[in-house]
Design an enzyme around this catalytic site. Sequence first.
Site, PDB file in Angstrom:
ATOM      1  N   PRO A  90       0.817  -1.219   0.000  1.00 42.38           N
ATOM      2  CG  PRO A  90      -0.781  -1.549   1.655  1.00 42.38           C
ATOM      3  CD  PRO A  90       0.524  -2.068   1.160  1.00 42.38           C
ATOM      4  CD  GLU A 117      -1.020  -4.825   9.819  1.00 42.44           C
ATOM      5  OE1 GLU A 117      -2.085  -5.429   9.727  1.00 42.44           O
ATOM      6  OE2 GLU A 117      -0.877  -3.643   9.468  1.00 42.44           O
ATOM      7  NE  ARG A 155      -4.342  -4.696 -22.592  1.00 42.43           N
ATOM      8  CZ  ARG A 155      -4.166  -3.544 -23.208  1.00 42.43           C
ATOM      9  NH1 ARG A 155      -3.249  -2.705 -22.779  1.00 42.43           N
ATOM     10  NH2 ARG A 155      -4.882  -3.211 -24.254  1.00 42.43           N
ATOM     11  CG  ASP A 170       0.632   3.072 -30.055  1.00 40.05           C
ATOM     12  OD1 ASP A 170       0.991   2.697 -28.917  1.00 40.05           O
ATOM     13  OD2 ASP A 170       1.106   2.634 -31.091  1.00 40.05           O
TER      14      ASP A 170
HETATM   15  O1  LIG Z   1      -0.525  -5.863   0.251  1.00 36.99           O
HETATM   16  C1  LIG Z   1      -1.434  -5.090  -0.013  1.00 36.99           C
HETATM   17  N1  LIG Z   1      -2.505  -4.999   0.785  1.00 36.99           N
HETATM   18  C2  LIG Z   1      -2.573  -5.795   2.008  1.00 36.99           C
HETATM   19  C3  LIG Z   1      -2.310  -4.889   3.155  1.00 36.99           C
HETATM   20  C4  LIG Z   1      -3.325  -4.058   3.591  1.00 36.99           C
HETATM   21  C5  LIG Z   1      -3.093  -3.202   4.667  1.00 36.99           C
HETATM   22  C6  LIG Z   1      -1.843  -3.162   5.269  1.00 36.99           C
HETATM   23  C7  LIG Z   1      -1.563  -2.250   6.400  1.00 36.99           C
HETATM   24  N2  LIG Z   1      -2.372  -2.598   7.535  1.00 36.99           N
HETATM   25  C8  LIG Z   1      -3.295  -1.555   7.903  1.00 36.99           C
HETATM   26  C9  LIG Z   1      -2.547  -0.284   8.129  1.00 36.99           C
HETATM   27  N3  LIG Z   1      -2.831   0.865   7.464  1.00 36.99           N
HETATM   28  C10 LIG Z   1      -1.969   1.797   7.929  1.00 36.99           C
HETATM   29  C11 LIG Z   1      -1.147   1.185   8.862  1.00 36.99           C
HETATM   30  N4  LIG Z   1      -1.531  -0.121   8.967  1.00 36.99           N
HETATM   31  C12 LIG Z   1      -0.820  -3.970   4.813  1.00 36.99           C
HETATM   32  C13 LIG Z   1      -1.051  -4.825   3.730  1.00 36.99           C
HETATM   33  C14 LIG Z   1      -1.370  -4.248  -1.197  1.00 36.99           C
HETATM   34  C15 LIG Z   1      -0.325  -4.418  -2.054  1.00 36.99           C
HETATM   35  S1  LIG Z   1      -0.382  -3.378  -3.355  1.00 36.99           S
HETATM   36  C16 LIG Z   1      -1.821  -2.640  -2.839  1.00 36.99           C
HETATM   37  N5  LIG Z   1      -2.462  -1.630  -3.484  1.00 36.99           N
HETATM   38  C17 LIG Z   1      -3.574  -1.159  -2.938  1.00 36.99           C
HETATM   39  N6  LIG Z   1      -4.070  -1.630  -1.798  1.00 36.99           N
HETATM   40  C18 LIG Z   1      -3.470  -2.656  -1.083  1.00 36.99           C
HETATM   41  O2  LIG Z   1      -3.966  -3.055  -0.026  1.00 36.99           O
HETATM   42  C19 LIG Z   1      -2.265  -3.201  -1.640  1.00 36.99           C
END
Ligand SMILES: O=C(NCc1ccc(CNCc2ncc[nH]2)cc1)c1csc2nc[nH]c(=O)c12
Length: 247
Positions: A90, A117, A155, A170
Amino acid sequence: MKIDILTLFPQMFESPFDASIIKRAIDKKLLEINTINIRDFSQNKHHTVDDTPFGGGAGMVMGPEPVFECMDYLREQRGGELGRVIMMCPQGEPFSQGYAKELGKEQHLVFLCGHYEGFDERVRETLVTDEISIGDYVLTGGELPAMVVVDAVARMVPGVLGEAASAEEDSFYNGLLEHPHYTKPREYRGQVVPDILLSGHHGNIRKWRRRQSLLRTIERRPELLTQVELTKEDKAALQELLSYLQA
Ligand SMILES: O=C(NCc1ccc(CNCc2ncc[nH]2)cc1)c1csc2nc[nH]c(=O)c12
């Protein structure tokens, strides 16, 4: 292109890549996608891959050992060196068509899918070259994001799309939203296809489609217009549209 995906849920990747364009690319040997179960590289007898966080707090953290062991194995498998190692998380850089184009030029990509996490920081510090997020919303893991990125990158691999589609593609890069599409029947439940599209005047049809793209972009995503180089014709069309909208 060779893609290795490190994940706790390899089975999640079976069906998305067993269909359509990706499947054909794999059959045409343009693409090779392997999944590796991180849990297979856990050293302890319970095959655990996560543990409680130092410093306390909620949730579990994915430990470094299984990931480092897995990467050692993969490095050896791939003749000593790995391509780009992309951690899905994230906190990563927001994914985009530009990023997909850039990754499409690589010969080898490794994806790291997290859970809980996320990974112990030593994974990020030592093994990772790229960190990618697919948007500001919270998912249950990195697998779906990895599928999204693999789909968009695949792609971009030469030969994966047909010639026509890639040429059409394109036009997508011109950064505008797409114009409306129609197909048979000409009339359906009282709704008809715009006459211009049946006229056979390809110049007028191109103009109509471009104006529709401009109109749709203004209405829905005006901020995209700052990144698009507009032709004289576009600007004239926008002037006309704006005066019409202000009328
Ligand atoms: O691994 C992913 N998500 C699993 C996940 C979801 C939440 C947390 C953190 N835990 C809560 C928190 N927030 C703030 C502090 N602690 C860690 C991992 C993921 C990979 S790319 C992507 N792109 C968009 N959204 C996504 O969730 C993802």
